[in-house]
Enzyme design. Structure first.
Site, PDB file in Angstrom:
ATOM      1  N   HIS A 173     -17.338 -79.915-123.555  1.00 43.98           N
ATOM      2  CA  HIS A 173     -16.566 -78.693-123.324  1.00 43.98           C
ATOM      3  C   HIS A 173     -16.458 -78.379-121.843  1.00 43.98           C
ATOM      4  O   HIS A 173     -16.149 -77.241-121.473  1.00 43.98           O
ATOM      5  CB  HIS A 173     -17.215 -77.527-124.084  1.00 43.98           C
ATOM      6  CG  HIS A 173     -17.124 -77.693-125.563  1.00 43.98           C
ATOM      7  ND1 HIS A 173     -16.093 -77.178-126.321  1.00 43.98           N
ATOM      8  CD2 HIS A 173     -17.925 -78.366-126.434  1.00 43.98           C
ATOM      9  CE1 HIS A 173     -16.276 -77.509-127.592  1.00 43.98           C
ATOM     10  NE2 HIS A 173     -17.378 -78.229-127.682  1.00 43.98           N
TER      11      HIS A 173
ATOM     12  N   GLU B 126     -42.419 -80.531 -97.410  1.00 44.13           N
ATOM     13  CA  GLU B 126     -42.040 -79.545 -98.426  1.00 44.13           C
ATOM     14  C   GLU B 126     -43.213 -79.245 -99.361  1.00 44.13           C
ATOM     15  O   GLU B 126     -43.502 -78.081 -99.663  1.00 44.13           O
ATOM     16  CB  GLU B 126     -40.839 -80.051 -99.246  1.00 44.13           C
ATOM     17  CG  GLU B 126     -39.574 -80.244 -98.444  1.00 44.13           C
ATOM     18  CD  GLU B 126     -39.421 -81.657 -97.920  1.00 44.13           C
ATOM     19  OE1 GLU B 126     -38.280 -82.041 -97.605  1.00 44.13           O
ATOM     20  OE2 GLU B 126     -40.441 -82.385 -97.831  1.00 44.13           O
TER      21      GLU B 126
ATOM     22  N   LYS C  13     -48.925 -88.163-102.083  1.00 43.93           N
ATOM     23  CA  LYS C  13     -49.756 -89.336-101.796  1.00 43.93           C
ATOM     24  C   LYS C  13     -50.489 -89.167-100.463  1.00 43.93           C
ATOM     25  O   LYS C  13     -51.694 -89.398-100.376  1.00 43.93           O
ATOM     26  CB  LYS C  13     -48.889 -90.595-101.774  1.00 43.93           C
ATOM     27  CG  LYS C  13     -49.685 -91.880-101.554  1.00 43.93           C
ATOM     28  CD  LYS C  13     -48.777 -93.111-101.466  1.00 43.93           C
ATOM     29  CE  LYS C  13     -48.126 -93.419-102.773  1.00 43.93           C
ATOM     30  NZ  LYS C  13     -47.379 -94.717-102.743  1.00 43.93           N
TER      31      LYS C  13
ATOM     32  N   LYS D 142     -35.476 -86.218 -92.450  1.00 40.59           N
ATOM     33  CA  LYS D 142     -36.813 -85.622 -92.297  1.00 40.59           C
ATOM     34  C   LYS D 142     -37.212 -85.541 -90.825  1.00 40.59           C
ATOM     35  O   LYS D 142     -37.730 -84.527 -90.351  1.00 40.59           O
ATOM     36  CB  LYS D 142     -37.850 -86.466 -93.038  1.00 40.59           C
ATOM     37  CG  LYS D 142     -37.797 -86.401 -94.544  1.00 40.59           C
ATOM     38  CD  LYS D 142     -38.947 -87.253 -95.091  1.00 40.59           C
ATOM     39  CE  LYS D 142     -38.967 -87.300 -96.591  1.00 40.59           C
ATOM     40  NZ  LYS D 142     -40.072 -88.139 -97.093  1.00 40.59           N
TER      41      LYS D 142
ATOM     42  N   GLY E 175     -42.458 -93.532-105.582  1.00 42.02           N
ATOM     43  CA  GLY E 175     -42.397 -92.191-106.153  1.00 42.02           C
ATOM     44  C   GLY E 175     -41.544 -92.101-107.402  1.00 42.02           C
ATOM     45  O   GLY E 175     -41.925 -91.468-108.391  1.00 42.02           O
ATOM     46  N   ARG E 176     -40.383 -92.762-107.381  1.00 40.39           N
ATOM     47  CA  ARG E 176     -39.483 -92.656-108.531  1.00 40.39           C
ATOM     48  C   ARG E 176     -39.936 -93.517-109.700  1.00 40.39           C
ATOM     49  O   ARG E 176     -39.313 -93.479-110.771  1.00 40.39           O
ATOM     50  CB  ARG E 176     -38.067 -93.026-108.095  1.00 40.39           C
ATOM     51  CG  ARG E 176     -37.927 -94.411-107.485  1.00 40.39           C
ATOM     52  CD  ARG E 176     -36.579 -94.565-106.799  1.00 40.39           C
ATOM     53  NE  ARG E 176     -36.400 -95.825-106.100  1.00 40.39           N
ATOM     54  CZ  ARG E 176     -36.856 -96.066-104.859  1.00 40.39           C
ATOM     55  NH1 ARG E 176     -37.533 -95.134-104.211  1.00 40.39           N
ATOM     56  NH2 ARG E 176     -36.639 -97.225-104.278  1.00 40.39           N
TER      57      ARG E 176
ATOM     58  N   GLU F  17     -31.603 -93.771-105.403  1.00 37.61           N
ATOM     59  CA  GLU F  17     -32.547 -94.067-104.338  1.00 37.61           C
ATOM     60  C   GLU F  17     -32.901 -95.550-104.343  1.00 37.61           C
ATOM     61  O   GLU F  17     -33.181 -96.134-103.299  1.00 37.61           O
ATOM     62  CB  GLU F  17     -33.814 -93.219-104.501  1.00 37.61           C
ATOM     63  CG  GLU F  17     -34.677 -93.171-103.243  1.00 37.61           C
ATOM     64  CD  GLU F  17     -35.740 -92.091-103.302  1.00 37.61           C
ATOM     65  OE1 GLU F  17     -35.463 -90.967-102.831  1.00 37.61           O
ATOM     66  OE2 GLU F  17     -36.836 -92.356-103.833  1.00 37.61           O
TER      67      GLU F  17
END
Length: 553
Positions: free
Chosen positions: A398, A226, A220, A518, A281-282, A367
């Site tokens: 399993h 990153e 954005k 951050k 974002g999510r 979050e």
């Protein structure tokens, strides 16, 4: 329909604290009576509960009868939702009120999937019209890429698409691509880079030809550390092969709102697809962040997915709470977390295509509801969000199902299945779905000592083969994993998370918890890279680790 938003925050500041609400007190007393009751007894006393404790909406069927609840429990949970103001908060969200109080923002992911022709006015702007403006631009671009009309610097069409993002700018697109791979273009390759670990970029671009590769840089602000580190590496990788700065505009597009930085990077702002500060974002996979999804499956399938989202939105907004899928699932999560002390919740999709769905839900749920203060800043004296996790069935059976069946932890599960497979081969799908129903049955009813002895088990072994049961599950069924079904599933969990947040009186739409790390990382980077020994001002552990790393380098 035209709706104009209020600019007020519509928070529950001043509302009765959760544990003082009459409905909470009633649930606590009810839990004392029913909490230890076994599902065997609940079904024995009410054999038809499997037909009644169900709900349907947006093409999804929810069987919640194998939960440690009675109809009285459901009524009390609904009363809690009502006393917590769920309907009012839902209306505020759909109106565009600024319910994200810590950032003073509207929360309007629901506008991303409203049909063209509807209207939602927020601060004097019809956001639905803006959404469809971006969708139309995305569709036109996707058609140019998919048809081969768009050509790279050397005149070749794009055969490889690499999405560069992190968090919601990665988890949503990855999940959607994997979930809808059956519908994707098989003559195109889609890769995703998120981790700043250079291995992620190296492996994603290995074997790709730069002249046939399009990068989507999703940030954005176009400043995310990153993402922009990976984007600069991608830029260098492309230029090393193509050799001309002008090639960047043919091989890079942006999902961003920062035109200045996008242009400085070398991307034509005509190929910048924007979104808004009311999209977290999510909650963004159905915005321009989903550009890679649209390139993979095409604009038509993407809009089918949006229709699935919207149908669940309508169901959540209008269905009575006692028949409302997201509300029921959210309230059951509160029931187990706050009254039974369950710390985790499992999501087990019985579809290999949904292998990334639990990872996507981890961000959506944790979050959103990983908060320790209420909307008005008070410390929450009760449990909030659970730890969500999961793997596709039957693989999990399993590995970790042993603990769920016979361990000491109570772990409520969602089991997701489909009536039809997209890949019919022999009897695979019947075998797969038999496990959905068998696991739910085994978890609920278990196996008693008497049953184990009746099988001729040696007495010394009997305790080891007893299954206590009474382990709760939701079973969610859809006819087939289509784009519409995927949209409905994601919206189901979005609104379940919202329901939990409303009850807990927390802000499900901020994420300050990701900020501190951050900030400290930016401080540490120059200390790692300094040519001379830096003057370290951290705690002794951090100082020692930095010095050890510098020696290892």
């Amino acid at each position: 329909m035209s709706t104009t938003s209020s600019s007020s925050s519509s928070s529950s500041t001043g509302a009765t604290p959760l544990r003082q609400r009459a409905s909470w007190q009633a649930l606590r007393e009810h839990h004392a009576r029913i909490g230890e009751r076994h599902l065997r007894d609940l079904f024995s006393e009410d054999p038809d509960r499997g037909e009644r404790l169900v709900a349907e909406g947006a093409g999804l069927y929810l069987d919640y009868s194998k939960n440690r609840v009675s109809e009285e429990t459901v009524g009390l949970l609904v009363a809690l939702a009502e006393e917590s103001g769920l309907r009012e908060r839902t209306a505020a969200m759909f109106r565009g009120d600024r319910i994200n109080v810590s950032e003073n923002r509207s929360v309007l992911h629901v506008a991303l999937r409203m049909p063209k022709g509807e209207s939602l006015v927020v601060d004097g702007v019809d956001v639905v019209a803006e959404v469809h403006g971006v969708l139309d631009r995305m569709s036109a671009f996707a058609e140019r890429i998919r048809s081969g009309e768009w050509r790279g610097h050397t005149g070749k069409p794009m055969r490889n698409v690499v999405n560069i993002g992190i968090g919601g700018s990665d988890l949503g697109p990855v999940m959607a691509y994997e979930a809808l791979r059956h519908y994707s273009r098989r003559d195109m390759r889609f890769r995703f880079v998120s981790n700043v670990d250079s291995t992620d970029f190296a492996e994603a671009t290995r074997e790709l030809a730069a002249e046939e590769t399009l990068f989507i840089v999703s940030s954005k602000t176009f400043t995310t550390l990153e993402t922009m580190t990976n984007a600069q590496t991608a830029r260098e990788w492309a230029l090393a092969a193509l050799g001309d700065e002008s090639a960047i505009a043919r091989h890079f597009v942006a999902v961003s709102t920062n035109a200045q930085e996008v242009s400085k990077f070398g991307i034509d702002t005509e190929n910048m697809f924007g979104f808004w500060d009311w999209v977290g974002g999510r909650y963004s996979m159905d915005s321009a962040i989903g550009l890679s999804t649209m390139l993979a499956v095409g604009p038509g399938a993407f809009r089918e997915m949006l229709a699935g989202f919207h149908e669940m939105d309508v169901h959540f907004r209008t269905a009575p709470l006692e028949r409302n899928l997201p509300a029921l699932m959210g309230l059951l999560a509160v029931w187990y977390g706050d009254f039974f002390g369950a710390q985790t919740a499992g999501v087990m999709p019985y579809s290999q295509y949904l292998k990334r769905f639990p990872a996507y839900l981890q961000q959506l749920t944790m979050e959103s509801n990983g908060k320790h203060v209420t909307l008005d800043g008070r410390h929450a004296d009760y449990q909030t969000g659970a730890v969500y996790w999961g793997e596709p069935g039957t693989n999990g059976q399993h590995s970790f199902y042993q603990l769920i069946h016979q361990g000491t932890k109570l772990i409520p599960l969602d089991l997701i299945g489909f009536g039809k497979t997209l890949n019919p081969i022999r009897d695979h799908h019947d075998l797969l779905m038999s496990n959905v129903f068998a696991q739910a049955e085994a978890l609920a009813f278990g196996k008693t000592e008497q049953q184990v002895r009746a099988e001729g088990t040696p007495e010394a072994i009997v305790p080891h083969r007893v299954f206590e049961g009474n382990r709760p599950t939701n079973v969610i069924l859809a006819e087939q994993l289509t784009p519409h079904a995927l949209g409905a599933l994601v919206a189901l969990y979005e609104h379940s998370v919202f329901t939990q947040g409303v009850v807990w009186a927390i802000d499900s739409f901020d994420q300050w918890g990701v900020e501190l790390g951050k900030v400290l990382a930016k401080r540490i980077i120059p200390e790692l890279e300094s040519a001379t020994e830096p003057d370290l001002q951290h705690d002794t552990s951090t100082n020692a680790l930095i010095r050890r790393y510098r020696r290892m380098r």
